[in-house]
Design an enzyme around this catalytic site. Sequence first.
Site, PDB file in Angstrom:
ATOM      1  N   ASP B  11     -14.133 -12.845 -47.017  1.00  0.00           N
ATOM      2  CA  ASP B  11     -13.100 -13.917 -46.758  1.00  0.00           C
ATOM      3  C   ASP B  11     -13.523 -14.764 -45.700  1.00  0.00           C
ATOM      4  O   ASP B  11     -14.403 -14.125 -44.720  1.00  0.00           O
ATOM      5  CB  ASP B  11     -11.989 -13.074 -46.082  1.00  0.00           C
ATOM      6  N   ASP B 108     -12.336 -20.147 -49.533  1.00  0.00           N
ATOM      7  CA  ASP B 108     -12.605 -19.075 -48.837  1.00  0.00           C
ATOM      8  C   ASP B 108     -13.036 -17.671 -49.146  1.00  0.00           C
ATOM      9  O   ASP B 108     -12.979 -17.172 -48.778  1.00  0.00           O
ATOM     10  CB  ASP B 108     -12.670 -19.718 -47.352  1.00  0.00           C
ATOM     11  N   GLU B 109     -12.516 -17.132 -50.214  1.00  0.00           N
ATOM     12  CA  GLU B 109     -11.885 -16.043 -50.553  1.00  0.00           C
ATOM     13  C   GLU B 109     -12.818 -16.124 -52.009  1.00  0.00           C
ATOM     14  O   GLU B 109     -12.720 -16.734 -53.207  1.00  0.00           O
ATOM     15  CB  GLU B 109     -10.528 -15.590 -50.827  1.00  0.00           C
TER      16      GLU B 109
END
Lengths: 387, 361
Positions: B11, B108-109
């Site tokens: 993350d 973003d993960e």
Amino acid sequence: MKVSCQQEQLAKGLSIVGRAVSTKTTLPVLNNILLATDKEEGGRLKLAATNLEISITVWVPAQVQEEGEITVPARLLSEFVSSLSSQGKESTVQLTLDQPTLTLHVKGGRYEANVKGIASEDFPSIQSVSNSTNNISIEAGVLKEAINQVAFAASTDETRPVLTGIFANFSDSKVILAAADSFRLAVRTASLASEVSQAFTAILPARAMTELARIIPDDESMVEISVNANKSQALFKTDTVHFTSSLIEGNFPNYQQIIPKAYQTRAVLETSSLNQAVRTAGIFAKDSGGNIVKLSIIPGEDVTPGSLLLTANAAEVGDNRNEIDASVDGQNAQIAFNAKYMIDVLNVITTGQVALELQSPSNPGVVRPVGKDDYVHVIMPMHLAPR
Amino acid sequence: MGWTRCILHIDLDAFYASVEEVVNPALAGQPIIVVMGEANTQRGAVATASYAARQFGVHSAMPVGQARKLCPQAVYLPVRHKLYEEFSSRVMQLLRQQTPNIEQVSIDEAYADITALQEEAEGPEIAARWQELVKIQTGLSASVGVASNKIVAKMASGHRKPAGLTVVEPGFEASFLEAMPTGQLHGVGPKGAARLRDLGINTIGELAGADLDLLRETFGPHLGRELQDRARGRDNSGVVTFRETKSLSAERTFFEDTYDRAKLWREIQQMSMELADRLNKQELLARTIAIKLRFNNWRTITRAVTLASPTATASEISTAAGALMRMAWKRGTPLRLLGVRVSNFSETSAPRQLLFPYKLG
């Protein structure tokens, strides 16, 4: 209200007006059929239904003992009256209204029923098309055929309402009917039984016209057409049926520019052979994703006749090749169509022979009856990616 | 001996703000607030706040006006989507070079299944190495969770941020989750947490030990069971490396309800262009076009139309969306959100029905 009529005639009348009964409505009275006595012509029973887009009124011969009117659930009455055929062919149906309870007593032979109604005042009044400037007559059989030849080409896409209609252009003693969506066009010219005093156009909902074609007879009796002054409604009259339809507002696109003016290849084929060959290819095309039938036209040489080869592939399952004779004018040609669109048009071609006119694999193909120049159908081909 | 399954959840920390910091090193360490909508006015909402800004109590989704009161000295920047996409794809590419078993879940993960890599090194060691790699190659910091399944890995990455590395050894899943409030469990929103509270269940541990019949009665047989499984740290779902695209969509949220017809039509055109662009990139054609409208009372409707022939053309998408709009939107009705979605795909190389060359209707 106290009235009696023949079971067969009443059942038929109910089934005709039933076509205008709303199936999905929030207004309960629109699920009903209006029954009203009418003293004209030695006594008649008027049946009427509307879904606000179309309205149908039918008159059934009847013996009127007591005048009155009521609306009752269409399906219930219609199904019950149909079942009364078991009471003998010539059986009579008696309808008696109990006004205080708005209940209609229906009796045929030894069967009887009570049906709860809604007062006729709640039924929307069916507008009669008044002060129409044009009154046109056309043979029922001709109108029926013309509608069936074009209506299927109309769009079902409600985002473009104009294309869900049939464009009707009345002038002199003929009417041109045209319908199109984004990939096919059907145009039929039909003779009128009378001259049109002043040429005019209207866009008739294709769905409503399909209903009309279903209920008018396939014979030489007359259908009278009138359109009201502000072009919002059209009325179609036969001796026993009045059919009103709302009209679609807007401008129908100039479809003539779509009809190719020339061809590179023209093949004349037996309509029934082509229909059969396309249907057979269609069995395989169904599983191809796109329902594609490929056509290959091969001109004849000195003694050998020309031919049309139809092929279809069912992905990973199998393939099919059908060849039929063709009389070919012009060069070799290849094209691919959606099988359904070909079957749709071949189903409405009434002549023994049909002509297929092509320009290129990506230009529209034209289908015409041979020996009649009153009909033309244009289909856009399928694009096949080069392998 | 390695774990039977070893899953990472990676993350990226304060992603938008961190990217801004990387491209403009002068901002390093300063409070940075990236704003959706209009950065220079009171309108708009916080998309991401850097950790320096979070110390002042600023968090994402907060109205900008409130953020300005809490942290007036922060650097306020507008969202730069293209830039973030670019950084995101660099990170994902980097991860895919390590293993193909990567599932990107948002910008973003990502999850990674590193079970097979354990021959070379142990899971936690790999996680630390990748974290380092991302930092060196892109300048971005990531928090990583290591566990035997996706749910627990995700909870672990959120456990310590930023730049955290949290390892939950196999067998310790339930005890790791035990003390956390139910609202933190993946898939339990504020509403779910409130319903659980009504049942006297406040922590994930209590949920793990709750009566299954009671849960099933409250949440339905399927979800009831699944909630308890999750609470016990059990999850069999795999890392999905390839997801077939079923639909593509674009949305606009208006920070001030909009009834400006011209503006709405411009947005439809722009969204149609974006979608056409994405369709072309993926060599897809779409046949179904839908619009989504959210009114100012939060009522949300969608309307869809299926075209005669599939398309990847912006003008055809916007024409269809515009027609749907005319049917579904009454002029002057304020909108909070407007979206366009395309679906019902076929490949560009598939046969397709040609349309008349002239515009009909």
